[in-house]
Structures are given as structure tokens and as C-alpha cells.
Design a protein around this motif. Structure first.
Motif, PDB file in Angstrom:
ATOM      1  N   THR A 159       1.019  -1.170   0.159  1.00  9.97           N
ATOM      2  CA  THR A 159      -0.043  -0.112  -0.116  1.00  9.97           C
ATOM      3  C   THR A 159       0.941   1.369  -0.116  1.00  9.97           C
ATOM      4  N   ASN A 192       2.510   4.924   0.666  1.00 12.36           N
ATOM      5  CA  ASN A 192       2.630   5.747   1.853  1.00 12.36           C
ATOM      6  C   ASN A 192       1.854   4.969   3.381  1.00 12.36           C
ATOM      7  N   SER A 193       2.356   3.796   3.207  1.00 16.18           N
ATOM      8  CA  SER A 193       2.154   3.083   4.519  1.00 16.18           C
ATOM      9  C   SER A 193       2.976   1.987   4.602  1.00 16.18           C
ATOM     10  N   THR A 230       1.193   5.352   8.595  1.00 15.37           N
ATOM     11  CA  THR A 230       1.022   5.996   7.237  1.00 15.37           C
ATOM     12  C   THR A 230       1.597   7.369   7.309  1.00 15.37           C
ATOM     13  N   TRP A 231       1.685   8.103   6.179  1.00 11.47           N
ATOM     14  CA  TRP A 231       2.229   9.209   6.154  1.00 11.47           C
ATOM     15  C   TRP A 231       1.796  10.129   4.985  1.00 11.47           C
ATOM     16  N   GLU A 232       1.274  11.398   5.013  1.00  7.28           N
ATOM     17  CA  GLU A 232       1.028  12.285   3.974  1.00  7.28           C
ATOM     18  C   GLU A 232       1.579  13.288   3.967  1.00  7.28           C
TER      19      GLU A 232
END
Length: 665
Positions: free
Chosen positions: A142, A144-145, A246-248
Motif C-alpha cells: 500500500t 504511503n503506509s 501512514t504518512w501524507e
């Protein structure tokens, strides 16, 4: 979304996955490094440990995997070897040094040795995540995770805490001034490894990355200098839920919720008066030179606008850290250096310029005053992280620690946590960016804030002078004066009626898109403050008036005045300085300091001064002028001095915090 936008988005996603994979690889190397790397290089007399370490490496090279029982045996053997110091004497002979390095390495590894076997499950989980096809597939499934539960939950909390306590009991590695290539490499390994180990062991990662954890990493542009580093351009939103991290990446404007604007506090008075900013927004949260104060305020504004619980952590990275990072990733610290980013050598003298050029690329695709232009920070950060992760070899790991240590010391990076135990650790290390509170003696911090909507800060030179008359009666107040001289080195192709070159008032879309260099070609609107010890009071100042046409947004004249401030228990004074291109101006503050700054010790008078560096600020020199009491004479000082009668002069660099001690009788 256009096709080019889509491809850029996909490329960034792939880049971030590679960054994370490389980061986990580094964690494995660090955990196993004491056995494999240091063991192979140093423990030449510990045959059993060396053989077991080599057997583990050979099995990995053959694709046989990592056997947990053999790993534990190797770590037990390493524990016994390091505790016994069996490698110290051969190391001294190998390096041809005086034994200093061997003693330092023996102390560090000996302190950690009792806890090595307990990290076996953690190393195995890390290997399962990265060293197997199934693990790698899980990590990249997935965008960004990444699942972290198995790694996080495998951390041996008691062993981590015990190892952290053992490390805290040790002083930082001594500079042994080695002369051989091997000795220099080991010295850097000790210095860099010490920082990495403090980070890895000192923080309770099971707590910091628990389910529900929420951290913000804010990216500040030091070219638009603010009190704790720079204007907040972007941020990274990091969350943990159900064992998945997760990161955004976000523009700082993304936090704003205009429906809740009237719930915001008003912005600080200088911003209201000179920038026409009524409401205090997330991107302007770093008004205080005290980072914990800003972090607490920033997380509250985030909570208010996003209508969710406040983040538990707030990490600041200032653009000034790029030069610090580039300087570290050069030989001999970084054997593979210099680092290459986007195909260009990443050097101390061009590091900041590389990100400015990246800004130009985005600016050509959109109006430069659009909030979306700040995507350049995110793109460059991803490219830089990828370069470090892909070019870093195991023996270059100390360079990472050296870089982290240098950036933390200069406050290019500052770490805050709302959790009391983590916050206490960060405070004890001096990594939280707070204003210093010396137990005794004098204190001075000079704080500049660019209020001009431009990037002119790097084109302003700064020279500071601090003059103090020491009283004969140590309990009496002392009279001090701070003179701050600024020179705007820009050519006078613009004046102060525009915020930067090619800017036109009232236009949302400019006919010619200004480059980053245009935004650096400008007048300097600097709100300058000085902070001193509790009990000090302002007695006077010298500043400069400015006409109404020099304030494109506020459109009202400024009559120079003295403002009173207090931050983190420190009183302060402030005033606005408007500095046109190709001019030099000085502002001065007169302060009466409280009695008791000088103490008596062993028949001598002792004066101390703590000079605190502002996060993100360009380096500057402070000239300290002391006038000794009549009938006394200088006996010693911890820095070089020039003396003329009862006058003592010292020049001190603010490349980092400075501490002065002067003795007289």
C-alpha cells in the motif's frame, strides 16, 4: 489531474516506498552492526565472536536466511567479549594510537553489552520485514503506509530502558585526536554511533508509535526567517492505526479551515500591524524562539482547524539544516561522498541553492504566489531522502549520526512530544529547541523575524555587540547595551514600496513570474528582539522610523518604538527595522540586568554568559565587551581575549550556542 501530475504523484509514491525500505535496512544494519561490522573490525582477539558473526553474514549471503538461535548465540558471545574488553588491547595495536580510542570503544560497547541478546526478537522481525520476499511485498503493498506492529511490539522495553540508562551514564565520546586513517574512521564511528544510539534507545518507541499516535513534521524555510527557524512551508502528517504507520505530505495552507477562522486567536501584534494578518494561522505558529511553546500552539491550531485530537508529537526541520547535512555527507565522514541529489553533487555551498532551483521549476508551472507552489519542498525532500537511503553504505552509518547530532545542536532539527517521559528525555538531551535557562550567570538571545513576505534573510549580514559594565558590588544591577548591525547586500534595483522584485501590488496573477532570486531581492522587514535573564528591564533603545509607503500591506507609517516581550520566562525587548537594499543600519537596546550575575569562587569573581543561537539563523559573530570593576584585573577566560586596561573584548561565533567564563580579582 493532468497526466504529468499523475506520473509525478506515482513517482513520489515509489520514491517514498524506497525511502522507507532503505530506512528499515539501516535499522537492521545498526542493530547487527556491533556484532558484524565492529566485531569484524575490532574484536580480533575474540575468535568465537568473530567466527559466529562471519557465519551469520555468510548464511545471509548464501540466501539461507537468519537463524534466530545462531543470532542469539552470536549476541551472547558478543556480550561476553565486549564486557571483558577483549578487543581493546588488539585495537590499540591495530590503530597505533595511544589507547584513547580503545578505551572509548570499550566503554561504549561494554555499557551496552549486557542487553545485546534481548534484542534478538527485534532483529529477527526486522529481517522478516526486509530480508524475505513476503516481508518486502507486505511493505510495498500500500502506498504511503507500512505495517510496523511486529517490529514495534518486538522492542524489548526493559532492555531498551536499561541500555538507555547505561548509555546516559556515559559521557559523550572523547575527541582522541587520532592521526591514522583507521583511527579517524573509528573516532567518527564513535561520535556518530553515540548519537544514533541515544535516539534509538532513549525514546520509548512502543509509546511513540502506539496505535492512535499522530506526529507532525513541519518544514520551515529559513530564507524567510522566523523566531524558531523559518516560515512553515509544508508538513508531513504521520499516523499509526491498527499497527500500520501512514504518512501524507501537505502544504502548510492545507491546515486552514476558514469556517473556524473566528475561533483563532489574533496574530502577534507585529504581524497584525506590519503584515495585515489578523488571525494567527498554523503556518505562522513559530513566533516564539522557544520551540516547545510553538509546538504546543501549532498542535492546538491543527486540532482546532482539523477538528481532531491534537497530535502527540511535533518535529521541526529548518532549511538551514541542508548545509549542515551536506557538510556531514562529505569525505571522510561519508566514504561514498559527496552525496548526489537529482544528479548534482550536494555540497555545503550549494545545498540551499538546490532547493531554491527546485522552487523555480514549480513556479514556472503555476503563479508563484499560489499556495500549491510549495510542492517543491516535498519533491526535494523526497529526492534528498532517496539519495541518502540509496547511497548510504553500512560503514557510512556514523555519517548519519554525525549529521543528526550537528543538526540537533544547531537547532536545524527540534523534537517535541506531548508525552511527559519522551519530552523529559528530549529536554535532557537539549533536542527540544527550548530557550535555555542557565542556573546562574548572564544570558542573551537575539531573535530576528522576517515580516516582509519575501526570502531576503540570506542576503542580510549581521554583526552583534554586547557591552556590559560589571559592578563592584556583585549584588548590584549591571548596565548592558546590545548593538545589532544589519547590512542588506542586495543591489538597489528595488525599494521598500514593493515586497520583492517583479511584485506588483493588487495582482493575484503577475505578468512575469518572479524567480526565487527575485523574491530574495528585496527590502528587509525585520522584527528584532533580544532576551535576557529574568529580572532584567529595558532602559532605552535606538531605532529607525519608516514612512507609510514602505508598508505595502499595512500602509501606515512606523514611528520607532520599544516593545516589551516575555518568552519562556525570559523578558525581552523588540522593535521593527526596515532595511532597504544596499544599506546598513543599527538598532540598540539598553538593559539593566539583575544583581547576582557575578559569583565569588576561591577568591575570584566569576562572570558567565550563555549566548543562545536562534534556530535557522545565518551564522553571526558577537563581540562581547566587558568593563571590569575598578581595581580588579583579569585572571582567566575560556576564550581568547583582547585587553586594554579594565576593558576586555571577546569575539564569539554563533554557529552554535556559546558559553563564556571570565574570572578576575
Amino acid at each position: 489531474m493532468t497526466f504529468s501530475d499523475y506520473t509525478r504523484s506515482q513517482a513520489r509514491s515509489r520514491t517514498r516506498r524506497r525511502i522507507l525500505l532503505a530506512g528499515i535496512a539501516l535499522a537492521i544494519v545498526l542493530a547487527l552492526g556491533a556484532v558484524v561490522v565492529l566485531g569484524a573490525r575490532l574484536a580480533t582477539s575474540a575468535v568465537d565472536t568473530l567466527n559466529q558473526s562471519r557465519a551469520l553474514v555468510t548464511a545471509l549471503e548464501r540466501g539461507e536466511g537468519l537463524d534466530e538461535a545462531r543470532l542469539r548465540d552470536a549476541l551472547v558471545s558478543a556480550r561476553e567479549t565486549f564486557q571483558a574488553g577483549q578487543f581493546a588491547l588488539p585495537l590499540t595495536g591495530l590503530l597505533g594510537e595511544n589507547g584513547c580510542l580503545a578505551r572509548e570503544a570499550n566503554a561504549l560497547l561494554g555499557a551496552l553489552a549486557p542487553h545485546l541478546p534481548e534484542f534478538t526478537p527485534l532483529i529477527m522481525r526486522a529481517y522478516d520485514a526486509l530480508g524475505t520476499e513476503q516481508g518486502r511485498a507486505s511493505l510495498t503493498r500500500t502506498p504511503n503506509s507500512v505495517p510496523i506492529a511486529s517490529l514495534r511490539d518486538a522492542i524489548p522495553e526493559n532492555a531498551r530502558a536499561d541500555a538507555a540508562a547505561a548509555l546516559a551514564a556515559l559521557p559523550p565520546p572523547t575527541d582522541c585526536a587520532p592521526t591514522t586513517a583507521q583511527g579517524i574512521q573509528l573516532q567518527r564511528a564513535l561520535d556518530g554511533g553515540y548519537v544514533l544510539l541515544k535516539l534509538a534507545l532513549g525514546i520509548d518507541w512502543r509509546l511513540a508509535l502506539r496505535d492512535g499516535a499522530h506526529w507532525l513534521i513541519v518544514l520551515n524555510n529559513s530564507d524567510e526567517l522566523r523566531a524558531s527557524g523559518g516560515f512553515t512551508t509544508a508538513y508531513i502528517d504521520i499516523r499509526v492505526a491498527a499497527g500500520v504507520l501512514t504518512w501524507e505530505f501537505h502544504n502548510s495552507y492545507d491546515v486552514d479551515n476558514l469556517d473556524r477562522l473566528f475561533f483563532h486567536p489574533q496574530s502577534p501584534e507585529p504581524m497584525r500591524e506590519h503584515m495585515a494578518l489578523t488571525w494567527w494561522m498554523f503556518r505562522d505558529a513559530n513566533w516564539s524562539p522557544d520551540h516547545p511553546t510553538n509546538a504546543q500552539f501549532g498542535t492546538r491550531i491543527f486540532q482546532l482547524d482539523q477538528q481532531m485530537p491534537a497530535p502527540i508529537g511535533f518535529i521541526t526541520f529548518n532549511m538551514s539544516g541542508l548545509s549542515t547535512l551536506a557538510e556531514t555527507f562529505m569525505p571522510p565522514s561519508f566514504a561514498s561522498g559527496p552525496l548526489r541529489v537529482n544528479g548534482v553533487d550536494f555540497m555545503p555551498d550549494n545545498a540551499a541553492e538546490q532547493i531554491r532551483l527546485a522552487w523555480n521549476v514549480d513556479a514556472m508551472e503555476m503563479n508563484s504566489d499560489a499556495p500549491e507552489r510549495k510542492q517543491f519542498v516535498l519533491d526535494f525532500a523526497a529526492s534528498l531522502a532517496t539519495s541518502i537511503a540509496t547511497q548510504l553504505a553500512p560503514l557510512d552509518l556514523p555519517a548519519l549520526g554525525l549529521a543528526a547530532g550537528a543538526m540537533l545542536e544547531r537547532r536545524d532539527v527540534m523534537l517535541y512530544s506531548a508525552d511527559p517521559s519522551i519530552a523529559e528525555f528530549l529536554r535532557a538531551q537539549g533536542w527540544d529547541g527550548r530557550m535555555l535557562t542557565p542556573d546562574s550567570g548572564d544570558y542573551l538571545m537575539i531573535v530576528d523575524s522576517n515580516l516582509g513576505y519575501n526570502k531576503v534573510s540570506p542576503r542580510v549580514t549581521r554583526e552583534f555587540a554586547y557591552s556590559l559594565v560589571l559592578p563592584a558590588d556583585t549584588s548590584a544591577p549591571a548596565q548592558a547595551r546590545v548593538d545589532l548591525t544589519y547590512t542588506n547586500v542586495n543591489e538597489p534595483i528595488v525599494d521598500c514600496t514593493v515586497i520583492h522584485n517583479l511584485w506588483i501590488a493588487g495582482l493575484d496573477t503577475l505578468p512575469v513570474t518572479p524567480t526565487y532570486a527575485d523574491r530574495m531581492t528585496a527590502c528587509y522587514w525585520n522584527y528584532v528582539r533580544v532576551f535576557f535573564p529574568a529580572g532584567g528591564v529595558g532602559r532605552g533603545f535606538s531605532g529607525h522610523d519608516a514612512p507609510a509607503e514602505w508598508f505595502p500591506y499595512a500602509q501606515q507609517a512606523y514611528r520607532a518604538r520599544l516593545d516589551a516581550w516575555e518568552e519562556a520566562g525570559h523578558p525581552g525587548l523588540g522593535t521593527l527595522l526596515v532595511l532597504p537594499p544596499d544599506e546598513t543600519r543599527t538598532v540598540s537596546f539598553e538593559v539593566e540586568l539583575p544583581g547576582g550575575l557575578v559569583r565569588e569562587e576561591n577568591g575570584e569573581y566569576v562572570y558567565t554568559l550563555t549566548l543562545q543561537r536562534q534556530a535557522g539563523a545565518p551564522d553571526a559573530t558577537v563581540t562581547v565587551n566587558l568593563t571590569l570593576p575598578p581595581g580588579t584585573a583579569l585572571t582567566s577566560a575560556n576564550v581568547p581575549v583582547e585587553q586594554d586596561g579594565d576593558s576586555v573584548r571577546m569575539a564569539v561565533s554563533l554557529a552554535q550556542d556559546a558559553f563564556l567564563e571570565v574570572r578576575y580579582r
